[in-house]
Design a protein around this motif. Structure first.
Motif, PDB file in Angstrom:
ATOM      1  N   VAL A 153       0.865  -1.179   0.000  1.00 29.50           N
ATOM      2  CA  VAL A 153       0.000   0.000   0.000  1.00 29.50           C
ATOM      3  C   VAL A 153       0.900   1.227   0.000  1.00 29.50           C
ATOM      4  CG1 VAL A 153      -1.754   1.311   1.260  1.00 29.50           C
ATOM      5  CG2 VAL A 153      -1.843  -1.192   1.234  1.00 29.50           C
ATOM      6  N   VAL A 154       0.675   2.138  -0.945  1.00 33.78           N
ATOM      7  CA  VAL A 154       1.470   3.362  -1.026  1.00 33.78           C
ATOM      8  C   VAL A 154       0.518   4.554  -1.013  1.00 33.78           C
ATOM      9  CG1 VAL A 154       3.181   4.684  -2.331  1.00 33.78           C
ATOM     10  CG2 VAL A 154       3.228   2.170  -2.396  1.00 33.78           C
ATOM     11  N   THR A 155       0.698   5.455  -0.064  1.00 32.30           N
ATOM     12  CA  THR A 155      -0.118   6.672  -0.028  1.00 32.30           C
ATOM     13  C   THR A 155       0.644   7.812  -0.706  1.00 32.30           C
ATOM     14  OG1 THR A 155       0.702   7.539   2.104  1.00 32.30           O
ATOM     15  CG2 THR A 155      -1.090   5.907   2.174  1.00 32.30           C
ATOM     16  N   ASN A 184       3.770   4.966   4.024  1.00 32.84           N
ATOM     17  CA  ASN A 184       3.035   6.200   4.341  1.00 32.84           C
ATOM     18  C   ASN A 184       3.842   7.383   3.835  1.00 32.84           C
ATOM     19  OD1 ASN A 184       0.574   5.507   5.779  1.00 32.84           O
ATOM     20  ND2 ASN A 184       1.895   4.706   7.398  1.00 32.84           N
ATOM     21  N   ASN A 185       3.545   7.788   2.603  1.00 34.69           N
ATOM     22  CA  ASN A 185       4.301   8.860   1.974  1.00 34.69           C
ATOM     23  C   ASN A 185       3.545  10.180   1.926  1.00 34.69           C
ATOM     24  OD1 ASN A 185       6.285  10.085  -0.159  1.00 34.69           O
ATOM     25  ND2 ASN A 185       4.268  10.128  -1.137  1.00 34.69           N
ATOM     26  N   ALA A 186       2.215  10.135   1.891  1.00 37.94           N
ATOM     27  CA  ALA A 186       1.418  11.353   1.690  1.00 37.94           C
ATOM     28  C   ALA A 186       1.754  12.398   2.751  1.00 37.94           C
ATOM     29  CB  ALA A 186      -0.071  11.017   1.745  1.00 37.94           C
ATOM     30  N   ASN A 223       7.382   4.804   7.122  1.00 38.58           N
ATOM     31  CA  ASN A 223       6.827   6.154   7.234  1.00 38.58           C
ATOM     32  C   ASN A 223       7.865   7.152   6.729  1.00 38.58           C
ATOM     33  OD1 ASN A 223       4.452   5.190   8.540  1.00 38.58           O
ATOM     34  ND2 ASN A 223       5.578   5.086  10.472  1.00 38.58           N
ATOM     35  N   ILE A 224       7.454   8.001   5.780  1.00 37.08           N
ATOM     36  CA  ILE A 224       8.383   8.983   5.237  1.00 37.08           C
ATOM     37  C   ILE A 224       8.381  10.224   6.126  1.00 37.08           C
ATOM     38  CG2 ILE A 224       9.044  10.353   3.245  1.00 37.08           C
ATOM     39  CD1 ILE A 224       9.224   7.312   2.838  1.00 37.08           C
ATOM     40  N   GLY A 225       9.522  10.484   6.759  1.00 32.00           N
ATOM     41  CA  GLY A 225       9.652  11.625   7.651  1.00 32.00           C
ATOM     42  C   GLY A 225      10.226  12.831   6.922  1.00 32.00           C
ATOM     43  N   SER A 226      11.011  13.610   7.630  1.00 39.11           N
ATOM     44  CA  SER A 226      11.617  14.801   7.035  1.00 39.11           C
ATOM     45  C   SER A 226      12.963  15.075   7.679  1.00 39.11           C
ATOM     46  CB  SER A 226      10.710  16.020   7.214  1.00 39.11           C
ATOM     47  OG  SER A 226      11.365  17.201   6.797  1.00 39.11           O
ATOM     48  N   GLY A 227      13.911  15.501   6.838  1.00 39.94           N
ATOM     49  CA  GLY A 227      15.228  15.823   7.354  1.00 39.94           C
ATOM     50  C   GLY A 227      15.232  16.962   8.347  1.00 39.94           C
ATOM     51  N   CYS A 228      14.206  17.815   8.295  1.00 34.60           N
ATOM     52  CA  CYS A 228      14.179  18.945   9.226  1.00 34.60           C
ATOM     53  C   CYS A 228      14.099  18.480  10.674  1.00 34.60           C
ATOM     54  CB  CYS A 228      13.025  19.885   8.893  1.00 34.60           C
ATOM     55  SG  CYS A 228      11.373  19.247   9.257  1.00 34.60           S
ATOM     56  N   THR A 229      13.596  17.286  10.905  1.00 34.34           N
ATOM     57  CA  THR A 229      13.447  16.810  12.281  1.00 34.34           C
ATOM     58  C   THR A 229      14.739  16.233  12.842  1.00 34.34           C
ATOM     59  OG1 THR A 229      12.737  14.593  11.589  1.00 34.34           O
ATOM     60  CG2 THR A 229      11.034  16.263  11.851  1.00 34.34           C
ATOM     61  N   VAL A 230      15.697  15.903  11.977  1.00 35.64           N
ATOM     62  CA  VAL A 230      16.964  15.351  12.463  1.00 35.64           C
ATOM     63  C   VAL A 230      18.123  16.322  12.260  1.00 35.64           C
ATOM     64  CG1 VAL A 230      16.255  12.958  12.130  1.00 35.64           C
ATOM     65  CG2 VAL A 230      17.369  14.161  10.260  1.00 35.64           C
ATOM     66  N   ALA A 231      18.010  17.211  11.283  1.00 30.78           N
ATOM     67  CA  ALA A 231      19.111  18.129  10.994  1.00 30.78           C
ATOM     68  C   ALA A 231      19.030  19.425  11.777  1.00 30.78           C
ATOM     69  CB  ALA A 231      19.149  18.443   9.493  1.00 30.78           C
TER      70      ALA A 231
END
Length: 330
Positions: free
Chosen positions: A57-59, A141-143, A193-201
Motif C-alpha cells: 500500500v502506497v499513499t 506512508n508517503n502522503a 513512514n516517510i519523515g523529514s530531514g528537518c526533524t533530524v538536521a
C-alpha cells in the motif's frame, strides 16, 4: 626490545589509555562503516515480496517520492494499492506500473485532509475493503503536505493548520492502524513512514513550525511501533529524506546551481536507495548516501548556525512570497 617487553615497562595508566584509544577508534570506524551505508551495500538486497508479502500500500503515489516508490516496488514485483486524492493521477500511475512492470494495481481515492470526517470515514472504509483478503506485506506512508509554509502561526487560519495535521499525522496513524491487523495475523510485514530531514538536521524549523512538529511525530511514532511490533515479525521504519528534487522541495528552497544538484537526488534515485533500506533494523534511517554525508557535516555545526541558516533561507523565501502576494501579512 620486543613489544611485550616495552609494554611491561610502561605505567598502567599509559597502557589503559592506549587500550581506550584503540577502542574509541574501533567504535568510530564501526559507526562510519554503518553511517556510510557500506554495511548495507555488502548485503544482498531483500526480496521484499518473499519477505513480507505480495502487495504493498502506497499513499501519495502520484508525484515525487511517492510515485517513484510505487514504481520501485512494482519493479521489485509487488502488486500495489495506490491511495491518493486525484482520480486521474491515480489512474495514470496505476496504468504505468501495470504496463511497465506487469503487476496488479488497485486505486483508492482518499483526500487525507478529510480524515475523521464523514467523507474521510467513507474513504477509510473503501481502503479497508480494498486490502481485505490481500497479502499486504508493506505499507509506505508517503502522503504529506508542507503548505502553508514560511508564515507566522497567526497569519493562517486554524483550519489550514488542522488540515496539515490531518494529512501528515492523523491520516498516517489511521492508515497504519487499518493495515497492521492483517500483518499481525500473518506474522510478517513492514511499515515505512516517510519523515523529514528537518526533524533530524535542525533543532527548530522557523516558519514551518506545524510541518516540523507533525514530522517529528512521525519519527517518534515509528520508533515506538518498531519496539512494539518487531516481536510480531513486523519491521517499522521512519525513512528521512533531506533535499530531494520534488515540487514540494522546489517551493521550500530558493537556492540552486551546482550545490543543489550535488546534494539533491532525483525521486527515482532516492526511491531506489530507500527500498534497499526497508527492514534493515533501524527505526529511523537516512537511506540516501549523499543525505547521510550531509547529516555528518550538519552535526559538526553548532545549533545556532544551523538554525540561523534555516531562518535566513525562510526569510528570503518569505520576502519573495510577499512580493508575489502569496502571503498576506497580519
Amino acid at each position: 626490545m620486543g613489544t611485550d617487553a616495552f609494554l611491561r615497562q610502561q605505567e598502567p595508566w599509559f597502557v589503559s589509555l592506549g587500550i581506550l584509544g584503540a577502542l574509541y577508534v574501533a567504535v568510530v570506524a564501526y559507526r562510519l562503516f554503518h553511517i556510510s551505508g557500506l554495511a548495507l551495500c555488502l548485503r544482498q538486497p531483500k526480496d521484499l515480496r518473499r519477505r513480507y508479502g505480495a502487495w504493498a500500500v502506497v499513499t501519495g503515489p502520484t508525484s515525487g517520492i511517492g510515485r517513484s516508490m510505487a514504481l520501485e516496488l512494482a519493479r521489485r514485483g509487488l502488486n500495489l494499492v495506490l491511495v491518493g486524492r486525484d482520480p486521474a493521477m491515480l489512474q495514470d500511475i496505476s496504468e504505468t506500473v501495470s504496463r511497465t512492470h506487469g503487476v496488479l494495481a488497485k486505486t483508492v481515492q482518499f483526500d487525507f485532509s478529510l480524515v475523521s470526517t464523514p467523507r474521510g470515514d467513507e474513504a477509510m472504509r473503501r481502503l479497508r475493503e480494498a486490502v481485505a483478503g490481500l497479502d499486504v506485506g508493506l505499507l509506505v506512508n508517503n502522503a504529506g503536505v508542507a503548505k502553508p509554509g514560511v508564515v507566522y502561526l497567526h497569519e493562517v487560519d486554524a483550519e489550514a493548520w488542522v488540515s496539515m495535521i490531518r494529512v501528515n499525522l492523523w491520516a498516517l496513524t489511521e492508515v497504519t492502524a487499518a493495515v497492521l491487523p492483517g500483518m499481525v495475523d500473518r506474522g510478517r510485514g513492514a511499515v515505512v513512514n516517510i519523515g523529514s530531514g528537518c526533524t533530524v538536521a535542525l533543532p527548530s524549523v522557523p516558519f514551518y513550525s506545524i510541518y516540523a512538529a507533525t514530522k517529528r511525530y512521525v519519527a517518534q511514532f515509528s520508533r515506538s511501533l518498531y519496539v512494539e511490533y518487531r516481536g510480531k515479525g513486523i519491521d517499522v521504519q521512519c525513512q528521512v529524506p533531506l533535499f530531494v528534487d520534488t515540487k514540494m522541495m522546489a517551493k521550500m528552497m530558493t537556492w540552486g546551481g551546482l550545490m543543489s544538484q550535488l546534494i539533491t537526488p532525483t525521486p527515482d534515485s532516492y526511491a531506489h536507495a530507500a527500498a534497499r533500506w526497508i527492514g534493515h533494523g533501524l527505526p529511523v534511517c537516512i537511506p540516501n548516501p549523499g543525505h547521510r554525508l550531509q547529516m555528518c557535516l550538519y552535526q559538526l555545526l553548532p545549533d545556532s548556525i544551523r538554525v540561523g541558516a534555516c531562518l535566513h533561507e525562510s526569510l528570503h523565501q518569505r520576502a519573495l512570497n510577499l512580493t508575489k502576494g502569496t502571503v498576506a501579512q497580519r
